[in-house]
Write an enzyme that holds these catalytic residues in place. Sequence first.
Site, PDB file in Angstrom:
ATOM      1  N   HIS A  56     -24.583  -2.234  24.088  1.00  6.24           N
ATOM      2  CA  HIS A  56     -25.442  -1.445  23.203  1.00  6.24           C
ATOM      3  C   HIS A  56     -24.576  -0.586  22.294  1.00  6.24           C
ATOM      4  CE1 HIS A  56     -24.730   1.338  26.547  1.00  6.24           C
ATOM      5  NE2 HIS A  56     -25.225   2.346  25.828  1.00  6.24           N
ATOM      6  N   HIS A  58     -24.255   2.721  21.574  1.00  7.47           N
ATOM      7  CA  HIS A  58     -23.838   4.103  21.756  1.00  7.47           C
ATOM      8  C   HIS A  58     -22.315   4.246  21.651  1.00  7.47           C
ATOM      9  CE1 HIS A  58     -27.746   5.585  23.886  1.00  7.47           C
ATOM     10  NE2 HIS A  58     -27.861   5.541  22.580  1.00  7.47           N
ATOM     11  N   ASP A  60     -20.015   5.854  23.135  1.00  9.62           N
ATOM     12  CA  ASP A  60     -19.143   5.770  24.311  1.00  9.62           C
ATOM     13  C   ASP A  60     -19.058   4.353  24.879  1.00  9.62           C
ATOM     14  OD1 ASP A  60     -21.831   5.964  25.136  1.00  9.62           O
ATOM     15  OD2 ASP A  60     -21.285   6.819  27.078  1.00  9.62           O
ATOM     16  N   HIS A  61     -19.617   3.376  24.157  1.00 14.57           N
ATOM     17  CA  HIS A  61     -19.482   1.973  24.555  1.00 14.57           C
ATOM     18  C   HIS A  61     -18.852   1.113  23.450  1.00 14.57           C
ATOM     19  CE1 HIS A  61     -21.848   2.096  28.380  1.00 14.57           C
ATOM     20  NE2 HIS A  61     -22.210   3.240  27.822  1.00 14.57           N
ATOM     21  N   HIS A 114     -33.063   2.214  27.285  1.00 10.75           N
ATOM     22  CA  HIS A 114     -32.034   3.197  26.944  1.00 10.75           C
ATOM     23  C   HIS A 114     -31.778   3.168  25.442  1.00 10.75           C
ATOM     24  CE1 HIS A 114     -28.566   5.744  27.655  1.00 10.75           C
ATOM     25  NE2 HIS A 114     -27.778   4.879  27.039  1.00 10.75           N
ATOM     26  N   ASP A 133     -25.960   0.701  30.747  1.00  8.41           N
ATOM     27  CA  ASP A 133     -26.777   1.902  30.887  1.00  8.41           C
ATOM     28  C   ASP A 133     -28.255   1.590  31.111  1.00  8.41           C
ATOM     29  OD1 ASP A 133     -24.353   3.046  30.395  1.00  8.41           O
ATOM     30  OD2 ASP A 133     -25.002   4.258  28.698  1.00  8.41           O
ATOM     31  N   HIS A 171     -21.489   3.885  34.061  1.00  7.12           N
ATOM     32  CA  HIS A 171     -21.053   5.264  34.297  1.00  7.12           C
ATOM     33  C   HIS A 171     -20.965   5.579  35.782  1.00  7.12           C
ATOM     34  CE1 HIS A 171     -21.414   6.824  30.129  1.00  7.12           C
ATOM     35  NE2 HIS A 171     -22.356   5.903  30.015  1.00  7.12           N
TER      36      HIS A 171
END
Length: 255
Positions: A56, A58, A60-61, A114, A133, A171
Amino acid sequence: MAVETKLFMCRTDNFGALLHDRATGETAIIDAPEEGPIVEAIERSGWTPSMILTTHHHGDHIEANLALKSRYKLRIVGPEAERDRIPGIDDTVEEGSVIPFGNETIEVIETPGHTAGHVCYHLPESKLAFTADTLFALGCGRLFERPAPVMFESLKKLAALPGETVVYCGHEYTLSNARFALTVDPDNAALRARTDRIEKLRADNKPTLPTTIGEELATNPFLRWADPAIRKHLGMENASDVEVFTEIRKRKDNF
């Protein structure tokens, strides 16, 4: 098993992962949270990655997408629904897409909730799933872009995978998730025992992954919407499954 997985930490609490086919040498990076730890893991392994499998959009990915693409000349695969938000994307996938990998295939499962276009990657032959996530150990992702009923349907897809499927998520949230789970499922002996193990692992700074679908079905309240004890504890004996899930997610948001 024909494939090997290496798990490592990125950023503050992101998991990074490398997937490697022993027979062919093909290697994939699962998401790209941070360049340095991923490069270090690649150098330790001696493997050469040929693609990033993005779950996805985001930050942090996907933070290291362009740096890793430049360094390794790899291709980036990600969800069609988020193609405009994933840097460097080359190939897009959607529900039912199949990605050749070594001597087997990776199946794509669309799991919006998410984010609107989140996907998970499933290797049925090796019995592996990378759920990022959507599904966490003892938890599920926050609902940023789609409502609870949509996430509920996504989690039903993952819950239907074989119980022995080994799960890697995005995570290290497991200890907090366990403490919340006990507030809605306090009489679950398997959950209490698992929480004890998780507390010991985290005290030793060890990861709580991988998990399995079977273990999540036994202890993760976000997959246990039909459990009579949880329903009784919530005062929702006659509610629908999606109503129970929605209440549990709401409680976690305020935990």
